[in-house]
Write a protein that holds these residues in place. Sequence first.
Motif, PDB file in Angstrom:
ATOM      1  N   GLN A  84       0.784  -1.233   0.000  1.00 48.79           N
ATOM      2  CA  GLN A  84       0.000   0.000   0.000  1.00 48.79           C
ATOM      3  C   GLN A  84       0.819   1.287   0.000  1.00 48.79           C
ATOM      4  OE1 GLN A  84      -3.199  -0.006  -0.370  1.00 48.79           O
ATOM      5  NE2 GLN A  84      -3.998  -1.933   0.385  1.00 48.79           N
ATOM      6  N   THR A  85       2.020   1.274   0.583  1.00 45.45           N
ATOM      7  CA  THR A  85       2.793   2.513   0.727  1.00 45.45           C
ATOM      8  C   THR A  85       4.199   2.322   0.166  1.00 45.45           C
ATOM      9  OG1 THR A  85       3.765   1.976   2.889  1.00 45.45           O
ATOM     10  CG2 THR A  85       1.547   2.959   2.883  1.00 45.45           C
ATOM     11  N   ARG A  86       4.886   3.427  -0.044  1.00 45.17           N
ATOM     12  CA  ARG A  86       6.261   3.336  -0.549  1.00 45.17           C
ATOM     13  C   ARG A  86       7.149   2.514   0.383  1.00 45.17           C
ATOM     14  NH1 ARG A  86       4.432   8.245  -2.405  1.00 45.17           N
ATOM     15  NH2 ARG A  86       4.941   8.748  -4.585  1.00 45.17           N
ATOM     16  N   GLU A  87       6.952   2.648   1.677  1.00 48.11           N
ATOM     17  CA  GLU A  87       7.743   1.912   2.664  1.00 48.11           C
ATOM     18  C   GLU A  87       7.604   0.404   2.470  1.00 48.11           C
ATOM     19  OE1 GLU A  87      10.475   1.730   5.754  1.00 48.11           O
ATOM     20  OE2 GLU A  87       9.699   3.521   4.740  1.00 48.11           O
ATOM     21  N   GLU A  88       6.437  -0.015   2.003  1.00 50.97           N
ATOM     22  CA  GLU A  88       6.176  -1.450   1.864  1.00 50.97           C
ATOM     23  C   GLU A  88       6.846  -2.065   0.639  1.00 50.97           C
ATOM     24  OE1 GLU A  88       1.952  -2.094   2.278  1.00 50.97           O
ATOM     25  OE2 GLU A  88       1.930  -1.234   4.301  1.00 50.97           O
ATOM     26  N   TYR A  89       7.473  -1.228  -0.185  1.00 50.74           N
ATOM     27  CA  TYR A  89       8.205  -1.742  -1.343  1.00 50.74           C
ATOM     28  C   TYR A  89       9.702  -1.867  -1.062  1.00 50.74           C
ATOM     29  CZ  TYR A  89       3.943  -1.275  -4.001  1.00 50.74           C
ATOM     30  OH  TYR A  89       2.659  -1.438  -4.446  1.00 50.74           O
ATOM     31  N   LYS A  90      10.105  -1.647   0.179  1.00 51.83           N
ATOM     32  CA  LYS A  90      11.505  -1.783   0.530  1.00 51.83           C
ATOM     33  C   LYS A  90      11.792  -3.218   0.977  1.00 51.83           C
ATOM     34  CE  LYS A  90      12.049   3.086   1.744  1.00 51.83           C
ATOM     35  NZ  LYS A  90      12.398   4.069   2.801  1.00 51.83           N
ATOM     36  N   PRO A  91      12.975  -3.736   0.655  1.00 52.48           N
ATOM     37  CA  PRO A  91      13.307  -5.136   0.996  1.00 52.48           C
ATOM     38  C   PRO A  91      13.114  -5.466   2.474  1.00 52.48           C
ATOM     39  CG  PRO A  91      14.900  -4.280  -0.565  1.00 52.48           C
ATOM     40  CD  PRO A  91      14.033  -3.108  -0.175  1.00 52.48           C
TER      41      PRO A  91
ATOM     42  N   GLU B 276      13.371   1.409 -10.390  1.00 51.98           N
ATOM     43  CA  GLU B 276      14.093   0.930  -9.209  1.00 51.98           C
ATOM     44  C   GLU B 276      13.131   0.267  -8.226  1.00 51.98           C
ATOM     45  OE1 GLU B 276      17.169   2.598  -5.766  1.00 51.98           O
ATOM     46  OE2 GLU B 276      16.055   4.011  -7.040  1.00 51.98           O
ATOM     47  N   ARG B 277      11.960   0.875  -8.030  1.00 52.18           N
ATOM     48  CA  ARG B 277      10.969   0.293  -7.133  1.00 52.18           C
ATOM     49  C   ARG B 277      10.475  -1.049  -7.664  1.00 52.18           C
ATOM     50  NH1 ARG B 277       7.914   4.460  -6.794  1.00 52.18           N
ATOM     51  NH2 ARG B 277       8.942   5.270  -4.942  1.00 52.18           N
ATOM     52  N   PHE B 278      10.357  -1.163  -8.975  1.00 49.97           N
ATOM     53  CA  PHE B 278       9.921  -2.437  -9.555  1.00 49.97           C
ATOM     54  C   PHE B 278      10.951  -3.535  -9.256  1.00 49.97           C
ATOM     55  CE2 PHE B 278       9.248  -5.564 -12.914  1.00 49.97           C
ATOM     56  CZ  PHE B 278       7.874  -5.732 -12.847  1.00 49.97           C
ATOM     57  N   GLN B 279      12.224  -3.199  -9.352  1.00 46.57           N
ATOM     58  CA  GLN B 279      13.268  -4.183  -9.052  1.00 46.57           C
ATOM     59  C   GLN B 279      13.208  -4.593  -7.585  1.00 46.57           C
ATOM     60  OE1 GLN B 279      14.872  -5.695 -11.241  1.00 46.57           O
ATOM     61  NE2 GLN B 279      15.105  -4.390 -13.038  1.00 46.57           N
TER      62      GLN B 279
END
Length: 266
Positions: free
Chosen positions: A39-46, A88-91
């Motif tokens: 849901q958030t940008r934070e949730e796309y971090k490893p 980058e976020r997709f990767q």
Amino acid sequence: MYQPEIGVSTAALYPTHLTEDALTAAGELGFPVAEVFLQTREEYKPAFGKTLDGRRRNFGVRVHSLHLHNDFFELWSPYLRMFHEARERFQHTLEIATLLEARALTWHGIRFGFKNPAFVARFLESTTWAAEQARAAGVTLCLENVSWCYLRTPEQIRTIDEHNVPVGFTFDSFQAGETATDPVAMIHAMNGRLTTVHLADYDPVGPRHLPLGEGVLDWSSILRALDAVGYDGPLIIELAGVENVDTLRASRIFLAQQIARYNASL
């Protein structure tokens, strides 16, 4: 006999549950499989992927797919910083999918400009890039039929085929109803590339994403079509704004009854 697993999307419990807590709730409810909506940008971090990995292992839930938030993936943007950030976020998302052993990504694609041929061409080009990156990571990028986005009709699926875009598809029963597209025709157009299924009911005069059995969709026809195209993935219940988890239990019971009724008719 058609015996698909019944799963749930963490999106059903948004916004009352954080994503990781929604995954925990899925396990506590006994769902064997889930789709996780980031849901958030934070949730796309490893690092968040590790949090999800711990939750799914603790509660024995298999993550079939990740659902991408459209606002964070304008891979076709002419604004270079946005373009590079989206890639980058997709990767990073692929890293999370690999960690969670997810089979697929669900993506809406373009929301605005889908009637502009030049814009659609740029979208299809960027989707090809993303699908190839996903495939190299062992994941299938799936475009979902959505009433307010590009993929709404069987004809658009044929356009994707003509451009050799190597995507899979996510079928959404509610979105087919809202688009006034025949769900059966959509399923047959997706055919062997159908990788994920979202289920919610639809009524033209009711709220969006209704619990199963509270709308007008023909579940027998939908199940027959899924069986006919050989879909062997999970049926993901994707309601909206669920406040009482008994609503999810009721939809699961209804769907199990519909599957049993369909099998009895064979």
